[in-house]
Scaffold this active site. Structure first.
Site, short mmCIF file in Angstrom:
data_model
loop_
_atom_site.label_atom_id
_atom_site.label_comp_id
_atom_site.label_asym_id
_atom_site.label_seq_id
_atom_site.Cartn_x
_atom_site.Cartn_y
_atom_site.Cartn_z
N ARG A 70 103.72 122.30 13.81
CA ARG A 70 102.67 122.55 14.81
C ARG A 70 103.17 123.60 15.79
NH1 ARG A 70 100.94 116.51 16.65
NH2 ARG A 70 98.87 117.30 16.98
N ARG A 129 95.99 118.98 24.13
CA ARG A 129 96.04 117.52 24.32
C ARG A 129 96.47 117.13 25.74
NH1 ARG A 129 96.86 113.92 19.86
NH2 ARG A 129 96.33 114.99 17.96
N GLU A 143 101.96 100.89 29.53
CA GLU A 143 102.43 102.02 28.72
C GLU A 143 103.97 102.04 28.74
OE1 GLU A 143 101.48 104.69 26.67
OE2 GLU A 143 103.60 105.19 26.79
N ALA A 146 91.31 111.07 16.46
CA ALA A 146 91.14 110.83 17.90
C ALA A 146 89.67 110.56 18.23
CB ALA A 146 91.67 112.01 18.70
C1 FAD Z 1 99.30 116.86 13.24
C2 FAD Z 1 98.15 116.05 13.77
C3 FAD Z 1 96.96 116.69 14.11
C4 FAD Z 1 95.86 115.94 14.55
N1 FAD Z 1 94.70 116.58 14.86
C5 FAD Z 1 93.62 115.87 15.23
C6 FAD Z 1 92.39 116.53 15.54
O1 FAD Z 1 92.29 117.75 15.53
N2 FAD Z 1 91.30 115.76 15.88
C7 FAD Z 1 91.38 114.39 15.96
O2 FAD Z 1 90.36 113.75 16.28
N3 FAD Z 1 92.53 113.75 15.68
C8 FAD Z 1 93.64 114.44 15.31
N4 FAD Z 1 94.82 113.79 15.05
C9 FAD Z 1 94.85 112.33 15.18
C10 FAD Z 1 95.04 111.92 16.64
O3 FAD Z 1 96.15 112.61 17.16
C11 FAD Z 1 95.26 110.42 16.77
O4 FAD Z 1 94.25 109.73 16.06
C12 FAD Z 1 95.22 109.97 18.24
O5 FAD Z 1 96.02 110.78 19.07
C13 FAD Z 1 95.70 108.52 18.34
O6 FAD Z 1 95.60 108.08 19.67
P1 FAD Z 1 96.06 106.62 20.06
O7 FAD Z 1 95.83 106.49 21.51
O8 FAD Z 1 95.46 105.61 19.14
O9 FAD Z 1 97.62 106.57 19.72
P2 FAD Z 1 98.81 107.38 20.41
O10 FAD Z 1 98.38 108.73 20.85
O11 FAD Z 1 99.95 107.28 19.45
O12 FAD Z 1 99.15 106.55 21.72
C14 FAD Z 1 99.82 105.32 21.66
C15 FAD Z 1 100.41 105.05 23.05
O13 FAD Z 1 100.98 103.74 23.02
C16 FAD Z 1 102.27 103.76 23.60
N5 FAD Z 1 103.01 102.65 22.98
C17 FAD Z 1 103.44 102.55 21.69
N6 FAD Z 1 104.05 101.37 21.49
C18 FAD Z 1 104.02 100.71 22.66
C19 FAD Z 1 104.49 99.43 23.09
N7 FAD Z 1 105.11 98.57 22.23
N8 FAD Z 1 104.30 99.05 24.39
C20 FAD Z 1 103.66 99.89 25.26
N9 FAD Z 1 103.20 101.12 24.92
C21 FAD Z 1 103.36 101.52 23.63
C22 FAD Z 1 102.80 105.15 23.26
O14 FAD Z 1 103.84 105.54 24.15
C23 FAD Z 1 101.55 106.00 23.40
O15 FAD Z 1 101.35 106.46 24.72
C24 FAD Z 1 95.95 114.52 14.65
C25 FAD Z 1 97.16 113.88 14.33
C26 FAD Z 1 98.25 114.63 13.90
C27 FAD Z 1 99.54 113.91 13.56
#
Ligand code: FAD
Length: 453
Positions: free
Chosen positions: A198, A117, A36, A346
């Site tokens: 938000r 979250r 991370e 998510a």
């Molecule tokens: C306004 C808003 C409201 C939302 N509401 C909902 C909801 O109610 N219900 C729902 O299901 N979804 C919702 N979503 C969608 C949801 O937030 C995302 O789909 C989900 O959080 C994505 O998770 P992830 O782990 O794929 O990515 P992320 O949460 O973006 O995590 C990516 C991780 O990778 C790390 N990272 C990035 N690049 C690198 C790198 N090169 N090297 C090492 N680490 C790296 C980052 O630091 C981060 O910790 C919402 C989104 C938004 C914008």
């Protein structure tokens, strides 16, 4: 416990996708490390809600993921609203007493399930034993060594090795760029021309302005009034007075806090691709929603003076042609970043984790040679659903603002589209999806020479 496999999985990114995958793999005895970029696990201070498919997927990942969710989850408070996902209200209702009847109500088997979250992540992280997560590791590049190991290079100058790398690195995924190439359009997400304020506000204050029913149970404040519209080059264009936004609320933190997301549509481009959030002031939000009714405005008045605005980017314009290449794959937002109008991004991340973990743990998967088959089966199982969600979410976001093709301002159609599409998201059988993916994997692993991955 001795590891059951002779290969190592590296996960890039410790958000919801990376953490649920790490837990699911670890408790299946598959060796895994998370890299991370941040100095520690962390989530934004905002709410996220989960539909029934996500809850099934949590249980498939590991019972502990479900328990973590259950511990911090807030459902609608009223017993009569336990199956309500959202009550849809007229955001333009100007009645002085603020009392609003729902235009329609969308239900599902579990109703609304909102979590803070950061609290949810904190709970999940307790399931990850020390040593599995490495922090301050921003992935820069991956190359293959002579012995077949993948060599990850991080921006701090260090390296690490693994047999397979899963990019859970979010919407601006570096792993996605390594898979599709930096010149491919899907290497970069695009702006959906919607942004969102938000906010989290104390429940007792929300009750004062909305009343108990609307504050303690999830609501979607959308456009339900006649406003002037005109046709522009065959496309419906909404005048400035029109419905260019919508606002949703649901309770988190056991009903003590109300989560607000206020969406606004704009024609201009987002000014800075490097930064998908910008600082704003409460007055900006109030200006954006000046034409709305008392409930919307009074809610926005309760937000903090300084707010974060989130640009809504997605992969809808340029979907990725594949979720994997060789022994690199993408999962979660890295693979199918979506706008949040279905509230399901998510949830699909967690589905991805459950499927991937089951494939890696499959008894037929033993060595490095089997891993490309795992990723091919994952791609076959997940790409269509993930990419459908991205398009459907755009459609639903537009429906809330009367912009959706074939639906416009017809409320019956909007309601039936939400019901139909939410059904596709919620009504899955996780066990069946896993069984199908495993059957596909078995076939791939038995291919002579495995040339048809
Ligand atoms: C306004 C808003 C409201 C939302 N509401 C909902 C909801 O109610 N219900 C729902 O299901 N979804 C919702 N979503 C969608 C949801 O937030 C995302 O789909 C989900 O959080 C994505 O998770 P992830 O782990 O794929 O990515 P992320 O949460 O973006 O995590 C990516 C991780 O990778 C790390 N990272 C990035 N690049 C690198 C790198 N090169 N090297 C090492 N680490 C790296 C980052 O630091 C981060 O910790 C919402 C989104 C938004 C914008």
């Amino acid at each position: 416990m001795a590891p059951s496999k002779s290969f190592e999985v590296a996960i890039i990114g410790g958000g919801i996708a990376g953490v649920t995958l790490a837990i699911a793999l670890h408790y299946r005895n598959v060796p895994v490390t998370i890299y991370e970029q941040a100095p520690q696990f962390g989530e934004v201070g905002a709410g996220v809600s989960f539909s029934p498919n996500a809850v099934q997927a949590m249980k498939s990942c590991h019972e502990g993921v479900y328990k973590a969710f259950d511990k911090v989850c807030t459902r609608n408070v009223w017993p009569s609203k336990q199956n309500v996902w959202f009550d849809y209200l007229n955001g333009y209702d100007k009645k002085a007493d603020g009392h609003q009847e729902a235009a329609f109500t969308i239900t599902n088997s579990l109703g609304q399930n909102g979590v803070h979250r950061a609290r949810f992540l904190d709970e999940m992280v307790t399931l990850i034993p020390e040593g599995i997560a490495k922090f301050g590791k921003r992935l820069d590049d991956i190359t293959e060594k002579d012995d077949g190991k993948l060599l990850m290079k991080f921006l701090d100058g260090t390296t690490a090795e693994a047999d397979v790398v899963i990019g859970c690195d979010g919407i601006k995924s570096r792993v996605r760029q390594l898979i599709v190439g930096v010149d491919h359009p899907s290497a970069y997400p695009t702006y959906t021309h919607k942004y969102a304020y938000r906010g989290l506000i104390p429940m007792e204050k929300a009750v004062e302005v909305l009343g108990e029913e609307r504050a303690k149970n999830a609501c979607m404040h959308v456009s339900i009034v006649d406003v002037p519209i005109f046709l522009d080059q065959g496309k419906l264009t909404i005048l400035q007075m029109g419905p260019d936004g919508h606002l949703l609320t649901f309770a988190v933190s056991h009903g003590t806090i109300l989560n607000i997301v206020a969406f606004r549509t704009q024609s201009e481009d987002w000014p800075d691709y490097q930064r998908l959030t910008r600082r704003a002031r409460r007055e900006d939000a109030l200006r954006d929603f000046a034409d709305y009714g008392a409930n919307v405005i009074n809610l926005l008045k309760l937000t903090e003076e300084n707010l974060d605005v989130w640009a809504i980017f997605d992969l809808g314009e340029n979907p990725v042609p594949t979720f994997y290449k060789g022994r690199l794959a993408i999962s979660g937002d890295a693979a199918h970043a979506t706008s949040p109008h279905h509230g399901a991004g998510a949830g699909l991340c967690i589905e991805d984790s459950a499927i991937l973990a089951e494939l890696f743990a499959d008894e037929n998967v033993k060595t490095q040679q089997d891993l490309e088959g795992v990723l091919a089966a994952f791609d076959a199982s997940r790409r269509e659903r993930g990419q459908w969600l991205v398009q459907s979410s755009r459609f639903i976001g537009d429906s809330y603002e009367w912009r959706a093709d074939g639906v416009g301002d017809d409320f019956k159609k909007i309601e039936s589209e939400i019901i139909r599409r939410n059904g596709i998201i919620s009504d899955i059988d996780m066990g069946k999806l896993i069984a199908e993916a495993k059957a596909d994997l078995k076939q791939r692993l038995s291919l002579p020479g495995r040339s048809n991955l």
